[in-house]
Scaffold this motif. Structure first.
Motif, PDB file in Angstrom:
ATOM      1  N   ILE A 115     -18.404  75.327  57.116  1.00 59.21           N
ATOM      2  CA  ILE A 115     -17.794  73.891  57.518  1.00 59.21           C
ATOM      3  C   ILE A 115     -17.912  73.465  59.067  1.00 59.21           C
ATOM      4  N   GLY A 116     -17.681  72.530  59.211  1.00 54.98           N
ATOM      5  CA  GLY A 116     -18.305  71.585  60.593  1.00 54.98           C
ATOM      6  C   GLY A 116     -16.707  70.684  60.964  1.00 54.98           C
ATOM      7  N   ILE A 117     -16.502  70.874  62.133  1.00 53.61           N
ATOM      8  CA  ILE A 117     -15.342  69.856  62.216  1.00 53.61           C
ATOM      9  C   ILE A 117     -16.212  69.204  63.483  1.00 53.61           C
ATOM     10  N   PHE A 118     -16.695  68.606  63.951  1.00 52.37           N
ATOM     11  CA  PHE A 118     -17.588  68.045  65.030  1.00 52.37           C
ATOM     12  C   PHE A 118     -16.965  67.053  66.048  1.00 52.37           C
ATOM     13  N   CYS A 119     -17.608  66.817  67.344  1.00 51.73           N
ATOM     14  CA  CYS A 119     -17.231  65.903  67.567  1.00 51.73           C
ATOM     15  C   CYS A 119     -15.685  65.745  68.650  1.00 51.73           C
ATOM     16  N   ASP A 120     -15.491  66.618  68.803  1.00 50.76           N
ATOM     17  CA  ASP A 120     -14.367  67.085  69.611  1.00 50.76           C
ATOM     18  C   ASP A 120     -13.116  66.517  68.263  1.00 50.76           C
ATOM     19  N   SER A 121     -13.111  66.523  67.160  1.00 53.39           N
ATOM     20  CA  SER A 121     -12.474  66.177  66.028  1.00 53.39           C
ATOM     21  C   SER A 121     -11.158  66.888  66.673  1.00 53.39           C
ATOM     22  N   LEU A 122     -10.858  68.433  66.192  1.00 56.00           N
ATOM     23  CA  LEU A 122      -9.849  69.443  66.679  1.00 56.00           C
ATOM     24  C   LEU A 122      -9.206  69.304  67.825  1.00 56.00           C
ATOM     25  N   ASN A 123      -9.433  68.398  68.691  1.00 54.31           N
ATOM     26  CA  ASN A 123      -9.325  68.071  69.653  1.00 54.31           C
ATOM     27  C   ASN A 123      -7.565  66.987  69.750  1.00 54.31           C
ATOM     28  N   TYR A 124      -7.629  66.336  68.272  1.00 51.68           N
ATOM     29  CA  TYR A 124      -6.658  64.859  68.112  1.00 51.68           C
ATOM     30  C   TYR A 124      -5.272  66.282  67.099  1.00 51.68           C
ATOM     31  N   LEU A 125      -5.607  67.394  67.599  1.00 52.23           N
ATOM     32  CA  LEU A 125      -4.435  68.298  67.038  1.00 52.23           C
ATOM     33  C   LEU A 125      -3.927  68.864  68.184  1.00 52.23           C
ATOM     34  N   LEU A 126      -2.772  68.605  68.487  1.00 56.23           N
ATOM     35  CA  LEU A 126      -1.610  68.513  69.186  1.00 56.23           C
ATOM     36  C   LEU A 126      -0.397  69.732  69.161  1.00 56.23           C
ATOM     37  N   THR A 127      -0.122  70.520  68.637  1.00 62.20           N
ATOM     38  CA  THR A 127       0.245  71.554  68.926  1.00 62.20           C
ATOM     39  C   THR A 127      -0.792  72.676  67.840  1.00 62.20           C
ATOM     40  N   GLU A 128      -0.620  73.964  68.571  1.00 61.48           N
ATOM     41  CA  GLU A 128      -0.649  75.453  68.162  1.00 61.48           C
ATOM     42  C   GLU A 128      -0.602  75.500  67.186  1.00 61.48           C
ATOM     43  N   GLY A 177     -18.759  83.066  54.948  1.00 63.03           N
ATOM     44  CA  GLY A 177     -18.754  81.800  55.046  1.00 63.03           C
ATOM     45  C   GLY A 177     -18.761  81.217  56.948  1.00 63.03           C
ATOM     46  N   ILE A 178     -19.735  79.998  57.458  1.00 65.43           N
ATOM     47  CA  ILE A 178     -19.393  80.065  58.493  1.00 65.43           C
ATOM     48  C   ILE A 178     -18.683  78.309  58.946  1.00 65.43           C
ATOM     49  N   LEU A 179     -18.460  78.938  60.262  1.00 64.37           N
ATOM     50  CA  LEU A 179     -17.139  77.658  60.549  1.00 64.37           C
ATOM     51  C   LEU A 179     -17.521  77.118  62.201  1.00 64.37           C
ATOM     52  N   PHE A 180     -17.228  75.674  62.711  1.00 59.96           N
ATOM     53  CA  PHE A 180     -18.885  75.566  63.303  1.00 59.96           C
ATOM     54  C   PHE A 180     -17.112  74.385  63.979  1.00 59.96           C
ATOM     55  N   PHE A 181     -16.899  74.179  65.224  1.00 64.53           N
ATOM     56  CA  PHE A 181     -16.434  73.116  65.880  1.00 64.53           C
ATOM     57  C   PHE A 181     -16.737  73.327  67.437  1.00 64.53           C
ATOM     58  N   ASP A 182     -16.424  72.334  67.642  1.00 62.33           N
ATOM     59  CA  ASP A 182     -16.610  72.039  69.163  1.00 62.33           C
ATOM     60  C   ASP A 182     -15.927  71.286  69.740  1.00 62.33           C
ATOM     61  N   VAL A 183     -14.639  71.648  71.104  1.00 61.99           N
ATOM     62  CA  VAL A 183     -13.953  71.133  71.508  1.00 61.99           C
ATOM     63  C   VAL A 183     -13.910  70.975  73.060  1.00 61.99           C
ATOM     64  N   ARG A 185     -17.835  70.726  77.358  1.00 61.97           N
ATOM     65  CA  ARG A 185     -18.055  70.777  75.781  1.00 61.97           C
ATOM     66  C   ARG A 185     -18.339  72.356  75.026  1.00 61.97           C
ATOM     67  N   ILE A 186     -16.923  73.276  75.095  1.00 57.58           N
ATOM     68  CA  ILE A 186     -17.703  74.109  74.736  1.00 57.58           C
ATOM     69  C   ILE A 186     -17.666  74.307  72.100  1.00 57.58           C
ATOM     70  N   PHE A 187     -18.824  75.090  72.119  1.00 54.09           N
ATOM     71  CA  PHE A 187     -18.910  75.141  70.877  1.00 54.09           C
ATOM     72  C   PHE A 187     -18.075  76.488  70.136  1.00 54.09           C
ATOM     73  N   PHE A 188     -18.170  76.830  69.017  1.00 51.83           N
ATOM     74  CA  PHE A 188     -17.496  77.811  68.773  1.00 51.83           C
ATOM     75  C   PHE A 188     -18.567  77.899  67.175  1.00 51.83           C
ATOM     76  N   MET A 189     -18.621  79.518  67.353  1.00 55.42           N
ATOM     77  CA  MET A 189     -19.628  79.455  66.154  1.00 55.42           C
ATOM     78  C   MET A 189     -18.453  81.203  65.336  1.00 55.42           C
ATOM     79  N   ALA A 190     -18.371  80.710  63.894  1.00 53.99           N
ATOM     80  CA  ALA A 190     -17.284  82.122  63.356  1.00 53.99           C
ATOM     81  C   ALA A 190     -17.842  82.228  62.159  1.00 53.99           C
ATOM     82  N   ARG A 191     -17.506  83.589  61.871  1.00 51.36           N
ATOM     83  CA  ARG A 191     -17.832  83.802  60.414  1.00 51.36           C
ATOM     84  C   ARG A 191     -16.262  84.285  59.897  1.00 51.36           C
ATOM     85  N   LYS A 192     -16.586  84.415  58.265  1.00 55.08           N
ATOM     86  CA  LYS A 192     -15.038  84.090  57.626  1.00 55.08           C
ATOM     87  C   LYS A 192     -15.375  86.267  57.674  1.00 55.08           C
ATOM     88  N   LYS A 193     -13.958  87.169  57.496  1.00 59.82           N
ATOM     89  CA  LYS A 193     -14.509  88.186  57.187  1.00 59.82           C
ATOM     90  C   LYS A 193     -14.283  88.834  56.183  1.00 59.82           C
TER      91      LYS A 193
END
Length: 251
Positions: free
Chosen positions: A107-120, A138-144, A243-251
């Motif tokens: 799953i990818g959430i690219f182009c700082d799209s996650l920054n449009y979420l305004l609450t924790e 599975g792998i999750l990528f996102f950048d903020v 721009r900060i990039f995260f790569m995480a794996r589902k446990k």
């Protein structure tokens, strides 16, 4: 937030966006962590917008599904996929409330799209939903955007563009939340039929959080963090990283 008219301007305004760098970053990251790619790996592109990255990943051999909150963005993405001869199922959903999409390898959430979420709560909900949509390991990528970028490079700044057929004035102000910014944009777009310019106004809000907060929410959602880097480089974030990039794996 409405993208009704903005959707049709987006690609022209984003002509210089480094889309290929996002694709290369994902491919290199998977290789570096010895995650074997097979033809037809499933990839969910959250907040896919007009489908620029979805199409690129599909052309790399991924079986791509796109999700976006904007009907108009999806309309552009659908036409683009058809023009490129790739099959990309597209769904109109909120990434914090995903349902009925099946399971994916990436799953990818690219182009700082996650920054449009305004609450924790929205960010955590997105991570939880992503975990539910991922296959085992599975792998999750996102950048903020970094906090530095929000505070020092956006807030109280004005950006302008004046091209042959389009111009804009973009003002950024402090948002109501910590580490947030409000973007007020006015576009002037020439109508090819009569040569007159039409004005389109847009309002966008973005918010970011600390690396520690994102990391905590990932762990709470059942992820193991594999890598945190900055600015498309395989280097640790610095105080002035943008721009900060995260790569995480589902446990």
């Amino acid at each position: 937030m409405s993208y009704e008219q903005f959707a049709y301007l987006y690609d022209e305004l984003m002509q210089d966006a480094p889309y290929d760098k996002w694709v290369d970053f994902v491919l290199k990251s998977l290789h570096d962590h010895q995650i074997k790619l097979i033809k037809g790996n499933t990839l969910l592109d959250l907040a896919c917008g007009t489908g620029e990255l979805s199409v690129r990943f599909a052309e790399q051999g991924f079986k791509v599904t796109g999700v976006d909150l904007s009907t108009d963005m999806l309309a552009v993405a659908r036409a683009k996929a058809e023009n490129h001869g790739v099959m990309i199922p597209l769904f109109e959903q909120d990434m914090a409330e995903l349902e009925g999409l099946g399971s994916f390898d990436i799953i990818g959430i690219f182009c700082d799209s996650l920054n449009y979420l305004l609450t924790e709560e929205k960010v955590l909900s997105t991570f939880l939903k992503a975990s539910q949509c991922l296959n085992k390991d599975g792998i999750l990528f996102f950048d903020v955007h970094s906090i530095f970028k929000i505070k020092e490079l956006f807030i109280d700044q004005t950006f302008t563009l004046c091209d042959e057929n389009i111009a804009y004035i973009w003002n950024s102000f402090p948002g109501e939340h910590p580490n947030s910014v409000e973007h007020e944009l006015s576009f002037f777009v020439q109508d090819p039929a009569d040569g007159k310019y039409n004005r389109i106004d847009e309002f966008h809000e973005q918010r970011t959080f600390s690396i520690e907060q994102y990391s905590g929410w990932l762990e709470e959602a059942g992820f193991e963090i594999l890598e945190i880097s900055a600015d498309f480089e395989k280097k640790k974030p610095q105080l002035d990283s943008e721009r900060i990039f995260f790569m995480a794996r589902k446990k």
